[in-house]
Motif scaffolding. Structure first.
Motif, PDB file in Angstrom:
ATOM      1  N   UNK A   1      10.101 -37.126 -94.878  1.00 38.17           N
ATOM      2  CA  UNK A   1      10.763 -38.160 -95.668  1.00 38.17           C
ATOM      3  C   UNK A   1      11.020 -39.407 -94.838  1.00 38.17           C
ATOM      4  N   UNK A   2      11.576 -39.229 -93.627  1.00 34.50           N
ATOM      5  CA  UNK A   2      11.873 -40.388 -92.789  1.00 34.50           C
ATOM      6  C   UNK A   2      10.589 -41.113 -92.375  1.00 34.50           C
ATOM      7  N   UNK A   3       9.524 -40.368 -92.132  1.00 36.03           N
ATOM      8  CA  UNK A   3       8.266 -41.012 -91.766  1.00 36.03           C
ATOM      9  C   UNK A   3       7.683 -41.784 -92.944  1.00 36.03           C
TER      10      UNK A   3
ATOM     11  N   UNK B   1       6.858 -47.255 -95.647  1.00 33.79           N
ATOM     12  CA  UNK B   1       7.124 -48.148 -96.769  1.00 33.79           C
ATOM     13  C   UNK B   1       7.773 -49.459 -96.335  1.00 33.79           C
ATOM     14  N   UNK B   2       8.353 -49.460 -95.137  1.00 35.59           N
ATOM     15  CA  UNK B   2       9.093 -50.641 -94.688  1.00 35.59           C
ATOM     16  C   UNK B   2       8.278 -51.572 -93.797  1.00 35.59           C
ATOM     17  N   UNK B   3       7.037 -51.210 -93.525  1.00 33.76           N
ATOM     18  CA  UNK B   3       6.241 -52.057 -92.627  1.00 33.76           C
ATOM     19  C   UNK B   3       4.778 -52.019 -93.039  1.00 33.76           C
ATOM     20  N   UNK B   4       4.045 -53.069 -92.673  1.00 32.33           N
ATOM     21  CA  UNK B   4       2.608 -53.060 -92.885  1.00 32.33           C
ATOM     22  C   UNK B   4       1.989 -51.972 -92.020  1.00 32.33           C
ATOM     23  N   UNK B   5       0.961 -51.319 -92.546  1.00 34.48           N
ATOM     24  CA  UNK B   5       0.427 -50.128 -91.891  1.00 34.48           C
ATOM     25  C   UNK B   5      -0.056 -50.405 -90.478  1.00 34.48           C
TER      26      UNK B   5
ATOM     27  N   UNK C   1      14.985 -48.034 -84.111  1.00 35.63           N
ATOM     28  CA  UNK C   1      15.538 -48.086 -85.463  1.00 35.63           C
ATOM     29  C   UNK C   1      14.586 -47.544 -86.513  1.00 35.63           C
ATOM     30  N   UNK C   2      13.415 -47.065 -86.084  1.00 34.88           N
ATOM     31  CA  UNK C   2      12.420 -46.486 -86.983  1.00 34.88           C
ATOM     32  C   UNK C   2      12.161 -45.038 -86.583  1.00 34.88           C
ATOM     33  N   UNK C   3      12.015 -44.171 -87.567  1.00 39.36           N
ATOM     34  CA  UNK C   3      11.777 -42.758 -87.276  1.00 39.36           C
ATOM     35  C   UNK C   3      10.432 -42.583 -86.566  1.00 39.36           C
TER      36      UNK C   3
END
Length: 203
Positions: free
Chosen positions: A96-98, A103-107, A127-129
């Motif tokens: 889920x966290x990944x 979803x919060x950044x360009x791939x 701050x990112x999983x």
């Protein structure tokens, strides 16, 4: 602390925790699940792509997390307010966290960032999983405890991750063995309290 020492410290702490639960908080003891299987532990190791620390193995071989819900609530065994995950729940939370991170950044940006952060030493804030992080407990409100399986002298340290902030604090414990030892000591020193239903909480 070498691997064998970590396992021995964890197992000794687990025995103390279990004895305290049986004597003082049978409800909290009753919601702990049976031990995880070796198949479960292999699945976790394969998912993360890194060896599980021996003290984490010792914990999951004692109890595969705790059940929680309306009919199974033993409170929060891990201070300041966390419920242990089963191996399956840990892997679901990690996925889920990944997914949230993607979803919060360009791939392409995310891949480069994660590759860089994942190669930094364990215990480094982010701050990112990260893929090398394995959850071990939840506060049921957007926060997780996780074991940092990146390399370095802090390999296996236990950190907090929150939905709105990430992992921005120093490690809470040096490893799972230290966490379990701390819990055993704090239970013995009556730092936890039980509500009228026999659930554990921490001040």
């Amino acid at each position: 602390m070498v691997s064998m020492d970590r396992a021995m410290v964890a197992e000794a702490a687990i025995r103390r925790i279990d004895a305290w639960l049986q004597q003082h908080a049978p409800r909290a003891r009753a919601v702990l699940r049976p031990p995880a299987s070796e198949t479960d532990l292999v699945a976790a190791q394969d998912a993360v792509g890194r060896q599980l620390p021996p003290d984490l193995r010792a914990w999951w071989l004692y109890a595969d997390g705790a059940r929680f819900g309306l009919d199974a609530d033993g409170g929060t065994l891990i201070p300041p307010g966390f419920v242990p995950y089963s191996v399956d729940e840990a892997l679901k939370s990690r996925r889920l966290w990944m997914d949230v991170a993607r979803q919060l950044a360009l791939f392409d940006q995310l891949e480069a960032f994660i590759s860089s952060e994942n190669s930094r030493p364990a215990g480094t804030r982010c701050d990112t999983w990260l893929p090398a992080w394995l959850p071990v407990a939840t506060n049921r409100g957007g926060g997780n405890l996780f074991v940092d399986l990146r390399g370095g002298p802090k390999y296996g340290c236990v950190m907090e991750f929150y939905r709105d902030a990430g992992a921005v604090a120093e490690p809470e414990w040096a490893d799972m063995a230290a966490m379990l030892y701390d819990i055993a000591d704090r239970l013995a020193e009556n730092e936890a309290y039980l509500d009228n239903a026999g659930r554990i909480f921490w001040p």
